[in-house]
Write an enzyme that holds these catalytic residues in place. Structure first.
Site, PDB file in Angstrom:
ATOM      1  CE  LYS A   1      -3.851  -2.511   2.018  1.00 38.19           C
ATOM      2  NZ  LYS A   1      -4.677  -2.857   3.186  1.00 38.19           N
TER       3      LYS A   1
ATOM      4  CD  GLN B   1      -3.576  -4.432   6.267  1.00 38.74           C
ATOM      5  OE1 GLN B   1      -3.616  -3.409   5.592  1.00 38.74           O
ATOM      6  NE2 GLN B   1      -4.086  -5.566   5.839  1.00 38.74           N
TER       7      GLN B   1
ATOM      8  CG  ASP C   1      -9.638  -0.249   4.615  1.00 37.35           C
ATOM      9  OD1 ASP C   1      -9.420  -0.729   3.497  1.00 37.35           O
ATOM     10  OD2 ASP C   1      -8.873  -0.392   5.587  1.00 37.35           O
TER      11      ASP C   1
HETATM   12  N1  GUN Z   1      -7.143  -7.034   5.913  1.00 41.19           N
HETATM   13  C1  GUN Z   1      -7.517  -7.806   4.882  1.00 41.19           C
HETATM   14  N2  GUN Z   1      -8.042  -7.048   3.893  1.00 41.19           N
HETATM   15  C2  GUN Z   1      -8.000  -5.782   4.320  1.00 41.19           C
HETATM   16  C3  GUN Z   1      -8.389  -4.534   3.736  1.00 41.19           C
HETATM   17  O1  GUN Z   1      -8.914  -4.435   2.625  1.00 41.19           O
HETATM   18  N3  GUN Z   1      -8.154  -3.444   4.502  1.00 41.19           N
HETATM   19  C4  GUN Z   1      -7.601  -3.514   5.744  1.00 41.19           C
HETATM   20  N4  GUN Z   1      -7.447  -2.392   6.417  1.00 41.19           N
HETATM   21  N5  GUN Z   1      -7.245  -4.639   6.306  1.00 41.19           N
HETATM   22  C5  GUN Z   1      -7.446  -5.766   5.592  1.00 41.19           C
END
Ligand code: GUN
Length: 281
Positions: free
Chosen positions: A53, A97, A120
């Site tokens: 990211k 995350q 998100d």
């Molecule tokens: N963990 C697994 N997929 C995601 C996601 O799309 N965003 C976040 N923040 N954590 C995750």
């Protein structure tokens, strides 16, 4: 033989759009779009996702601010910190995350993120807007990416039977809502579904978000279907999807590989969500 849906190529196009919009924002606002990336603990998969990211931010001209917290950080410490990010003028998007360590309530942390900075789309406000079909919310990155991948095939979604396997808050439920908003007839299957194959065999669009290596076998797929594999199952031998790709590709019309399918789209959509969130402030 099916056509492979190239998630990397579609993601590259999305990132180009995000990059152009980020540059325009910077020109007008006099600062870069900013994304805060918060990781608690050292979950190995989370480390990889966070790295990807941050790299995508660099590619798109978005400033990323990574905040690493110790595994033992308390829920109230984290929530207090998220409050500071909500008030921080250089931050347009916040990403925590997941998964968080067990002693931290994910719901409480997601609720502590301002809906305007919820890159998100996990906050109840944004999830609620999605379910009501309102267009001004932030849509969760993986589901939003999946819709783009389906559209990239040229297969219309309206009127199709879409079967989603999995009912998580971050993939199964929001992709079901999005497919419904796109006029598909949607069936959501999950671990308690009986005779799963009866449903999957009628799917024109099949989304596998189960979290089990090669759970969906070729005999569960309708010939010509669009198959989207959300699985990211790691073991000692590598990374595997939820679909038995090598056999499924002989039955499906279109199929996403793992890696190189949904994964890159999640990252691209995160950047687009952040940039669009900044522009709407
Ligand atoms: N963990 C697994 N997929 C995601 C996601 O799309 N965003 C976040 N923040 N954590 C995750």
């Amino acid at each position: 033989m099916s056509e492979i849906i190239d998630g990397k190529a579609v993601a590259a196009r999305i990132k180009e759009t995000a990059k152009a919009r980020a540059a325009e924002f910077e020109r007008v606002a006099g600062r870069k779009v900013g994304l805060a990336v918060v990781r608690v603990g050292d979950d190995p998969a989370s480390c990889i996702y966070v790295r990807n990211k941050v790299k995508a931010c660099e590619q798109c001209g978005v400033a990323s601010y990574t905040y690493l917290f110790d595994e033992k950080t308390t829920q109230s410490e984290l929530i207090e910190f998220l409050g500071k990010l909500n008030a921080d003028g250089k931050i347009d998007g916040i990403l925590v995350q997941l998964p968080l360590p067990e002693h931290i309530d994910e719901r409480a942390c997601i609720a502590a993120i301002s809906p305007q900075k919820d890159a998100d789309g996990f906050n109840v406000v944004n999830a609620g807007k999605l379910f009501l079909g309102e267009r001004d919310g932030t849509i969760a990155c993986t589901p939003r990416g999946i819709i783009e991948l389906i559209k990239a095939t040229g297969v219309p979604i309206a009127g199709k039977h879409a079967v989603v396997i999995g009912r998580s808050n971050i993939v199964g439920k929001p992709i079901a809502a999005l497919l419904l908003n796109n006029d598909a007839t949607v069936t959501v299957c999950h671990s308690k579904t009986r005779d799963l194959r009866d449903y999957t065999l009628t799917a024109d669009i099949l989304v596998a978000a189960v979290g089990k290596k090669h759970f969906v076998t070729a005999d569960m797929i309708k010939r010509g279907a669009v198959v989207i594999d959300v699985g990211m199952n790691r073991d000692e031998t590598g990374l595997y999807g939820d679909v038995d790709y090598d056999n499924a590709k002989n039955v499906a019309g279109y199929i996403t590989p793992v890696p190189g399918g949904v994964g890159p789209m999640t990252v691209a959509m995160l950047i687009l969500n952040t940039v669009d969130g900044a522009r709407n402030e």
